[in-house]
Design a protein around this motif. Structure first.
Motif, PDB file in Angstrom:
ATOM      1  N   GLN A 254      -1.627   5.589   5.621  1.00  0.00           N
ATOM      2  CA  GLN A 254      -0.880   4.370   5.322  1.00  0.00           C
ATOM      3  C   GLN A 254      -0.767   4.226   3.813  1.00  0.00           C
ATOM      4  O   GLN A 254      -1.572   4.791   3.068  1.00  0.00           O
ATOM      5  N   HIS A 255       0.233   3.504   3.371  1.00  0.00           N
ATOM      6  CA  HIS A 255       0.427   3.357   1.926  1.00  0.00           C
ATOM      7  C   HIS A 255       0.605   1.891   1.582  1.00  0.00           C
ATOM      8  O   HIS A 255       1.163   1.093   2.341  1.00  0.00           O
ATOM      9  N   THR A 256       0.084   1.547   0.419  1.00  0.00           N
ATOM     10  CA  THR A 256       0.245   0.212  -0.144  1.00  0.00           C
ATOM     11  C   THR A 256       0.878   0.386  -1.510  1.00  0.00           C
ATOM     12  O   THR A 256       0.229   0.833  -2.462  1.00  0.00           O
TER      13      THR A 256
ATOM     14  N   ASP B 280      -6.763   6.165  -1.816  1.00  0.00           N
ATOM     15  CA  ASP B 280      -5.812   5.443  -2.675  1.00  0.00           C
ATOM     16  C   ASP B 280      -5.295   6.339  -3.799  1.00  0.00           C
ATOM     17  O   ASP B 280      -5.497   6.085  -4.993  1.00  0.00           O
TER      18      ASP B 280
END
Length: 443
Positions: free
Chosen positions: A288-290, A257
């Motif tokens: 993946q990115h949030t 993150d």
């Protein structure tokens, strides 16, 4: 009969013993005078090699040899640390690994140097200390780079910055002897290191009022163990995911993150390269990115991507292993071809050494009453009597004048006198006459 190769091996062994004694004296705080007294003492077994040099080539040559050994020992002691136990050695390697992981490796050449240095760290961990043996081909296969690239980063990055020292060049079937340093030598600001190690995003002119310092931070934070496990795969070749993907994956494994701004510091990759590499990894389903934070997918380290909800209809297929990634980029088989090439080169090198050994003159000695006596062999250096000049000099057949560097021995053969030779012509001629007389008396 003792072949030449056995005598050469004995000389190399004697030199290693002498170097070890010199290192011990230097580490104990001794001086070169004490080392000289120790090596030339007639009852000291460790000084046999030095005394043999003094007997064969003269006292001056032996003293010059001691000075060279002392200089090398002093340099080695000043740049190395004494390891008291195997546990201490592993502590040193662990501290070195931490230093490597927190050092910024900027630019493509810097990231390649990181792969090569991690390969040497693998060899050092197997050897149990900073001192280890490795050939160029072996290191290139471990790091997943070519030998040409390997030599470039040796000479421009790792050696100048104090990360690696080559103590002995390999020969035959033996690899080179290396010592891992701590990289404490500061950057001297050479043009090669500056142009490769800093970010390419610099303003062409200060008048543009853009940033004037590297955009990446001065410290990094990656997992070099992950990098060492993945760097040999074809998926991370130069024309595939590349070294930038390696360090970004290693940085995300340590600290999940992270935002792009954080990755600029932990991975030491420039902003444009970070964005481009993250998009490439996301296309394979490996990251993946949030929002603004990026993280690795659950099985990313195994090369298996996952389908994400927002991937529908984008035409991107997740990776199904590092082999599939390499096939998609056209780099599958590079490591196998490199290994096959190195195998062929090793075979050709051994064959060349064998052919060269066939042309060596077999200088033999016989052992009589515990002493070695050289067997004279026919020599092609006899000269006609018309070339003899007074005082043992030689006439040049072209100019008719005496040649300064050549003399005639008592048996009518040539002796070359060079500035590096510490013995006079009379001493050389006397030594030759004595050896010939000894052989004739034995025969």
């Amino acid at each position: 009969m003792i072949p030449r190769g056995d005598r050469q091996g004995a000389a190399e062994h004697g030199h290693r013993i002498t170097a070890a004694i010199a290192c011990h004296v230097a580490r104990a705080g001794g001086s070169i005078d004490q080392l000289t007294q120790l090596l030339l003492h007639p009852e000291h077994e460790g000084g046999r090699h030095t005394r043999h040099i003094a007997l064969r080539s003269g006292q001056a040559r032996a003293l010059d040899y001691i000075r060279r050994v002392w200089a090398s020992a002093s340099d080695a002691i000043s740049s190395t640390s004494a390891l008291g136990s195997r546990h201490h050695a592993y502590e040193v390697l662990a501290a070195l690994r931490d230093r490597i992981e927190t050092t910024p490796w900027r630019g493509e050449r810097g990231r390649t140097a990181l792969r090569v240095l991690r390969a040497h760290l693998n060899f050092a961990e197997i050897a149990g200390g900073p001192l280890h043996h490795a050939s160029e081909r072996q290191t290139a296969e471990e790091a997943g780079v070519s030998r040409t690239t390997l030599r470039v980063v040796y000479e421009t990055v790792l050696k100048p910055r104090g990360w690696l020292r080559r103590l002995r060049v390999g020969h035959g079937r033996e690899g080179s002897t290396w010592y891992l340093g701590d990289g404490n030598i500061p950057d001297r600001g050479g043009p090669v290191l500056l142009s490769r190690f800093r970010s390419t995003q610099f303003p062409p002119d200060p008048a543009l009022e853009e940033w004037t310092t590297p955009e990446t931070a001065t410290t990094a934070d990656i997992d070099s163990t992950v990098l060492g496990q993945l760097m040999g795969h074809d998926a991370f070749a130069h024309h595939a995911l590349g070294s930038a993907a390696l360090v970004i994956i290693s940085a995300l494994h340590v600290r999940p993150d992270q935002t792009v701004a954080e990755l600029l510091g932990t991975s030491s990759v420039s902003r444009a390269t970070t964005y481009r590499t993250l998009r490439r990894l996301a296309d394979h389903g490996l990251v993946q990115h949030t929002g603004e934070t990026w993280t690795l997918t659950p099985r990313a380290l195994e090369g298996f991507g996952i389908h994400l909800p927002d991937d529908a209809g984008n035409g991107h297929t997740p990776a199904q292993g590092w082999t599939k990634v390499a096939e998609q980029h056209g780099t599958w088989g590079i490591a196998a071809r490199r290994k096959a090439l190195h195998t062929a080169e090793r075979k050709a090198y051994q064959e060349a050494l064998a052919r060269l050994a066939e042309h060596h003159s077999r200088a033999l000695v016989i052992v009589r009453d515990g002493r070695q006596v050289l067997v004279p062999v026919p020599r092609p250096d006899e000269i006609p009597p018309t070339w003899h000049a007074p005082d043992g000099r030689v006439l040049d057949p072209v100019t008719g004048r005496p040649a300064a560097d050549w003399r005639v021995a008592t048996d009518g053969r040539l002796i070359l006198i060079t500035p590096s030779d510490q013995r006079s012509y009379d001493e050389l001629a006397a030594a030759h006459a004595e050896a010939l007389s000894e052989w004739e008396s034995v025969a």
